[in-house]
Design an enzyme around this catalytic site. Structure first.
Site, PDB file in Angstrom:
ATOM      1  N   HIS A   1       0.852  -1.198   0.000  1.00 30.70           N
ATOM      2  CA  HIS A   1       0.000   0.000   0.000  1.00 30.70           C
ATOM      3  C   HIS A   1       0.879   1.235   0.000  1.00 30.70           C
ATOM      4  O   HIS A   1       2.114   1.131   0.101  1.00 30.70           O
ATOM      5  CB  HIS A   1      -0.927   0.014   1.229  1.00 30.70           C
ATOM      6  CG  HIS A   1      -0.186   0.101   2.546  1.00 30.70           C
ATOM      7  ND1 HIS A   1       0.204  -1.018   3.252  1.00 30.70           N
ATOM      8  CD2 HIS A   1       0.258   1.165   3.272  1.00 30.70           C
ATOM      9  CE1 HIS A   1       0.830  -0.638   4.359  1.00 30.70           C
ATOM     10  NE2 HIS A   1       0.887   0.678   4.389  1.00 30.70           N
TER      11      HIS A   1
ATOM     12  N   HIS B   1      -5.767  -2.072   4.746  1.00 36.39           N
ATOM     13  CA  HIS B   1      -5.675  -0.903   3.858  1.00 36.39           C
ATOM     14  C   HIS B   1      -4.925  -1.245   2.583  1.00 36.39           C
ATOM     15  O   HIS B   1      -3.969  -2.018   2.583  1.00 36.39           O
ATOM     16  CB  HIS B   1      -5.095   0.329   4.537  1.00 36.39           C
ATOM     17  CG  HIS B   1      -3.726   0.174   5.151  1.00 36.39           C
ATOM     18  ND1 HIS B   1      -3.199  -1.024   5.572  1.00 36.39           N
ATOM     19  CD2 HIS B   1      -2.771   1.099   5.417  1.00 36.39           C
ATOM     20  CE1 HIS B   1      -2.005  -0.832   6.079  1.00 36.39           C
ATOM     21  NE2 HIS B   1      -1.703   0.440   5.984  1.00 36.39           N
TER      22      HIS B   1
ATOM     23  N   HIS C   1       4.770   7.372   2.617  1.00 32.00           N
ATOM     24  CA  HIS C   1       5.571   6.158   2.489  1.00 32.00           C
ATOM     25  C   HIS C   1       4.949   5.185   1.504  1.00 32.00           C
ATOM     26  O   HIS C   1       3.767   5.255   1.199  1.00 32.00           O
ATOM     27  CB  HIS C   1       5.764   5.463   3.839  1.00 32.00           C
ATOM     28  CG  HIS C   1       4.523   4.857   4.442  1.00 32.00           C
ATOM     29  ND1 HIS C   1       3.736   5.515   5.341  1.00 32.00           N
ATOM     30  CD2 HIS C   1       3.935   3.645   4.276  1.00 32.00           C
ATOM     31  CE1 HIS C   1       2.724   4.740   5.716  1.00 32.00           C
ATOM     32  NE2 HIS C   1       2.814   3.593   5.066  1.00 32.00           N
TER      33      HIS C   1
ATOM     34  N   HIS D   1       1.269  -0.409  15.112  1.00 32.67           N
ATOM     35  CA  HIS D   1       0.250   0.624  14.942  1.00 32.67           C
ATOM     36  C   HIS D   1      -1.042   0.188  15.631  1.00 32.67           C
ATOM     37  O   HIS D   1      -1.399  -0.994  15.599  1.00 32.67           O
ATOM     38  CB  HIS D   1      -0.094   0.809  13.460  1.00 32.67           C
ATOM     39  CG  HIS D   1       0.979   1.464  12.653  1.00 32.67           C
ATOM     40  ND1 HIS D   1       1.513   2.684  12.966  1.00 32.67           N
ATOM     41  CD2 HIS D   1       1.571   1.077  11.503  1.00 32.67           C
ATOM     42  CE1 HIS D   1       2.413   3.010  12.043  1.00 32.67           C
ATOM     43  NE2 HIS D   1       2.482   2.054  11.149  1.00 32.67           N
TER      44      HIS D   1
ATOM     45  N   TYR E   1       9.833   1.851   9.988  1.00 31.62           N
ATOM     46  CA  TYR E   1       9.899   2.874   8.944  1.00 31.62           C
ATOM     47  C   TYR E   1      11.337   3.322   8.738  1.00 31.62           C
ATOM     48  O   TYR E   1      12.097   3.457   9.698  1.00 31.62           O
ATOM     49  CB  TYR E   1       9.054   4.094   9.312  1.00 31.62           C
ATOM     50  CG  TYR E   1       7.572   3.862   9.197  1.00 31.62           C
ATOM     51  CD1 TYR E   1       6.899   4.097   8.002  1.00 31.62           C
ATOM     52  CD2 TYR E   1       6.843   3.412  10.289  1.00 31.62           C
ATOM     53  CE1 TYR E   1       5.538   3.886   7.898  1.00 31.62           C
ATOM     54  CE2 TYR E   1       5.483   3.190  10.192  1.00 31.62           C
ATOM     55  CZ  TYR E   1       4.837   3.434   8.988  1.00 31.62           C
ATOM     56  OH  TYR E   1       3.491   3.216   8.896  1.00 31.62           O
TER      57      TYR E   1
ATOM     58  N   GLU F   1       8.250   1.565   4.347  1.00 34.27           N
ATOM     59  CA  GLU F   1       7.833   0.784   5.502  1.00 34.27           C
ATOM     60  C   GLU F   1       7.949  -0.685   5.127  1.00 34.27           C
ATOM     61  O   GLU F   1       7.654  -1.076   3.989  1.00 34.27           O
ATOM     62  CB  GLU F   1       6.366   1.078   5.872  1.00 34.27           C
ATOM     63  CG  GLU F   1       5.836   0.205   7.016  1.00 34.27           C
ATOM     64  CD  GLU F   1       4.328   0.361   7.278  1.00 34.27           C
ATOM     65  OE1 GLU F   1       3.565   0.633   6.323  1.00 34.27           O
ATOM     66  OE2 GLU F   1       3.921   0.191   8.441  1.00 34.27           O
TER      67      GLU F   1
END
Lengths: 314, 106
Positions: free
Chosen positions: A150, A206, A220, A252, A261, A271
């Site tokens: 993503h 996501h 990112h 997260h 990261y 990431e």
């Protein structure tokens, strides 16, 4: 109608040799093509299409465009009509505009970012093949990223002036591209303003994310790893290669992702993350994180935001 | 300078890396790779050696001629006096005070 997944990103880099070395040796991608303009194309071992990253030589960092793959060629015509019906403009770029790639529908998001959709890209197979495959190939380098998963786009956000491109992009992706929202972070009185938004077109938490900032940019691009231990090992790889780590391994709250990261040699943030988080479905209630819990939403363990993570992007 | 702060920095490391290595603060730290622009400084005195490309989105050729650069991409060749050239205020961390520290290197 079907956007399936992120297909590739096109990043600007200021030192091509350093960039290729980074994406090959640290992330574990392999170079699959180069073109006359100096662009370099790379893919991860577990991806089957010919490339998922285009590096373009430039005098600045950042992203030129992001592309998503649709299921059927006819989806491109249908989506062009939907974009135009929503008041947007979309241009059909002919096959061959990018090598090994079919025609692409090109348009700008409400945030200004260039996005493209395509249905065809040369299939070269994963590095373990499709017949009686081993679980992983023997020549994995670096973090051994499985796939580009993503991206997170920074979008103009200034509620005082009535500007919120996070919310506009979210509407566009839901109404026009048929994504669904999984999570959001809201701020302001009664959480009136959507500062961060996470959307899916698959069963992952996501496939794209938007966060508010003063100017548009790329926060990112993210690559998938199997496990928490792989995230730690990725950190070892970065330390061995003197890579600038932005956020040490943590989790997260949003998406439940286990993450690290870091920056590529031009300062574009990468990431590597692990954990599918949960099964994202269209009827799953949208998760909302409130402003007072924004720290835990982003860095669940410490609950403390870091300035570089929220303010630095290309 | 305003703060009068100073730190030692070797001639083979960037102005930013020298500060980071000592755990000091003053120059905003971002990608440390010349792309994000948050460590923009003006070299007020002294000379520096360029270590790598800097993003033209953050330092134009005209600005570079005036002494602006990114602290992550230059190493001091002699003692340097620098001014932090400011940073953007981002809404997610409102209240994070803008800094205008001045760092003197020995």
């Amino acid at each position: 109608m079907g956007v399936m997944r992120i297909g590739h990103t096109n990043l600007r880099v200021m030192d091509m040799a350093a960039a290729v070395k980074h994406y090959e040796n640290v992330l574990g991608l392999k170079t699959t093509m180069q073109d006359k303009a100096g662009n370099v194309y790379l893919k991860c071992w577990d991806e089957w299409d010919k490339y998922s990253l285009i590096l373009t030589p430039s005098d600045q960092a950042g992203m030129n465009h992001v592309a998503y793959k649709v299921e059927k060629d006819a989806d491109l015509d249908a989506l062009q009509q939907r974009i135009e019906a929503s008041g947007g403009k979309a241009t059909m770029l002919p096959e061959g505009t990018l090598p090994s790639t079919g025609r692409m529908l090109q348009f700008n998001l409400p945030s200004g970012h260039e996005m493209r959709l395509f249905a065809h890209k040369e299939c070269v197979g994963t590095d373990v093949g499709s017949t009686n495959p081993d679980p992983w190939p023997d020549d994995i380098r670096g973090a051994g990223a499985h796939w580009l998963d993503h991206c997170l786009l920074m979008c103009e956000f200034d509620p005082g002036k009535g500007v919120n491109k996070v919310a506009e992009n979210t509407r566009f992706f839901i109404d026009v591209l048929d994504f669904f929202q999984t999570e959001q972070l809201t701020v302001g009185p009664d959480g009136a303003f959507q500062l961060a938004s996470f959307l899916s077109c698959s069963s992952k938490p996501h496939d794209i994310a938007f966060v508010g900032g003063p100017t548009p940019g790329i926060h990112h691009i993210s690559y998938f790893l199997d496990s928490w231990h792989d995230v730690l090992k990725a950190g070892d790889v970065m330390a061995k290669n003197r890579v600038r780590i932005d956020v040490a391994p943590t989790r997260h709250g949003i998406t439940r992702g286990e993450t690290i990261y870091f920056f590529d040699p031009s300062g574009n943030r990468n990431e590597t993350f692990a954990g599918l988080g949960y099964q994202a479905q269209r009827d799953r209630p949208v998760t909302t994180w409130t402003e007072d819990q924004a720290g835990r939403a982003i860095f669940y363990h410490t609950g403390v935001l870091s300035a570089s993570f929220t303010e630095v992007y290309t | 300078m305003q703060t009068g702060e100073s730190y030692p920095c070797a001639t083979n490391e960037s102005l930013l890396q020298g500060m980071l290595r000592l755990g000091r603060k003053g120059i905003p730290v971002g990608c440390v790779n010349g792309g994000c622009g948050v460590c923009k400084v003006r070299i007020a005195e002294g000379r520096v050696r360029v270590l790598g490309p800097i993003s033209r989105a953050h330092v134009t050729a005209e600005e570079e001629a005036l002494g602006y650069t990114l602290a992550c991409r230059v190493a001091p060749t002699v003692a340097v006096r620098l001014e932090v050239a400011g940073r953007l205020a981002k809404p997610i961390s409102k209240g994070f005070a803008a800094q205008a520290n001045h760092v003197l290197t020995k």
